[in-house]
Design a protein around this motif. Structure first.
Motif, short mmCIF file in Angstrom:
data_model
loop_
_atom_site.label_atom_id
_atom_site.label_comp_id
_atom_site.label_asym_id
_atom_site.label_seq_id
_atom_site.Cartn_x
_atom_site.Cartn_y
_atom_site.Cartn_z
N ALA A 25 0.92 -1.22 0.07
CA ALA A 25 -0.04 -0.22 0.10
C ALA A 25 0.95 1.08 -0.11
O ALA A 25 2.04 1.19 0.61
CB ALA A 25 -0.93 -0.05 1.18
N SER A 50 -7.95 -2.64 3.00
CA SER A 50 -6.72 -3.43 2.59
C SER A 50 -7.10 -4.26 1.26
O SER A 50 -8.20 -4.65 1.09
CB SER A 50 -6.28 -4.49 3.68
OG SER A 50 -5.29 -5.36 3.22
N ALA A 52 -5.29 -1.73 -0.51
CA ALA A 52 -5.16 -0.60 -0.99
C ALA A 52 -4.61 0.53 0.13
O ALA A 52 -3.73 1.23 -0.22
CB ALA A 52 -6.38 0.28 -1.67
N VAL A 53 -4.74 0.42 1.36
CA VAL A 53 -4.50 0.95 2.31
C VAL A 53 -4.04 0.22 3.50
O VAL A 53 -4.59 -0.94 3.63
CB VAL A 53 -5.77 1.91 3.05
CG1 VAL A 53 -4.93 2.71 4.04
CG2 VAL A 53 -5.99 2.94 1.86
N ASP A 54 -2.80 0.46 4.07
CA ASP A 54 -2.49 -0.18 5.18
C ASP A 54 -2.86 0.22 6.49
O ASP A 54 -2.38 1.24 7.05
CB ASP A 54 -0.73 -0.25 5.02
CG ASP A 54 -0.24 -1.24 5.99
OD1 ASP A 54 -0.79 -2.49 6.57
OD2 ASP A 54 1.01 -1.36 6.60
#
Length: 259
Positions: A25, A50, A52-54
């Motif tokens: 990410a 998740s 795409a984003v942590d």
């Protein structure tokens, strides 16, 4: 800097939960729970955002697997403890989300990180009035029954917990400490943040008026937006998808372009 391993990097791992590691990410989102809440409240957020984003969630002392540790009943002290734990996770852009008490804490953490040269890409503050919108609240001084009544009124605690008197009594020390932290928090004038602040509130939240939510604009030089949803203090439960879309859209607009 190497990608962080689940729950291990940045101290002993007690403070940070990483339910769905997303090492590829481009951006991290750090989530701060409400009073009486825990990191697991954000498990669905982590799952939805998740890979795409942590997503990282902060676990305060005095609850769940940290139940044996002393509670911290001061926002400023909590911020001072959280910042060192997050330093190792700032190898990529970081946004922050906090609900209720967690919004005040996220703001104070963002202020401190910015003084160290780490500016958040966005600060999402949910269900919380601005730091300078003072109310004289004293629920933390009430007896146990009053605090339980308040928990039920706010509907921020799992229904199964609210119906189990034994579990309720077990979590009360952490709840009382959190209420004390939230209610005794006082804004210290000084540098605020330069990242955008995105406030979110319910249109029927007795804890936050629209004017109190708008006052967050005074605490950033980076732009401000307010999103109002139908519902009370925990409006985000019913509007989870819409709230996450606001966060995802903002995070994507601020994420670095891949090579």
């Amino acid at each position: 800097m190497k990608a962080a391993q689940s729950g291990e990097r940045g101290g002993n791992g007690a403070w940070i939960r990483r339910f769905h590691p997303a090492p590829e990410a481009r951006t991290r989102l750090v989530c701060f729970p409400h009073a009486g809440g825990s990191a697991t409240f954000f498990h669905p957020v982590s799952q939805a955002m998740s890979p795409a984003v942590d997503v990282l969630a902060i676990q305060y002392p005095g609850r769940q697997d940290r139940r044996s540790e002393p509670c911290v009943d001061d926002i400023e002290k909590l911020a001072e403890l959280v910042v060192p734990e997050l330093r190792a996770w700032t190898d990529r852009p970081v946004a922050m989300f906090g609900h209720s008490m967690g919004a005040s804490l996220a703001f104070e953490v963002a202020r401190r990180l910015e003084q160290e040269g780490v500016t958040a890409t966005g600060l999402f503050v949910s269900g919380r009035r601005a730091p300078t919108a003072f109310r004289d609240e004293r629920v933390h001084l009430a007896d146990d029954d009053r605090i339980i009544t308040e928990l039920k009124r706010m509907s921020g605690t799992d229904a199964a917990v609210l119906g189990d008197e034994e579990i309720l009594r077990m979590i009360l020390p952490a709840v009382r400490a959190d209420y004390r932290a939230a209610e005794t928090y006082r804004y210290t004038p000084g540098p605020d943040v330069s990242c955008p602040i995105i406030a979110m509130t319910g249109d029927d939240d007795a804890q936050v008026t629209l004017d109190e939510a708008r006052m967050w604009a005074d605490h950033t030089s980076g732009g401000f937006n307010l999103h109002v949803y139908e519902g009370g203090h925990f409006f985000l439960t019913a509007h989870a998808a819409a709230v996450m879309k606001v966060m995802t859209d903002h995070i994507e607009s601020r994420s670095p372009v891949r090579d």
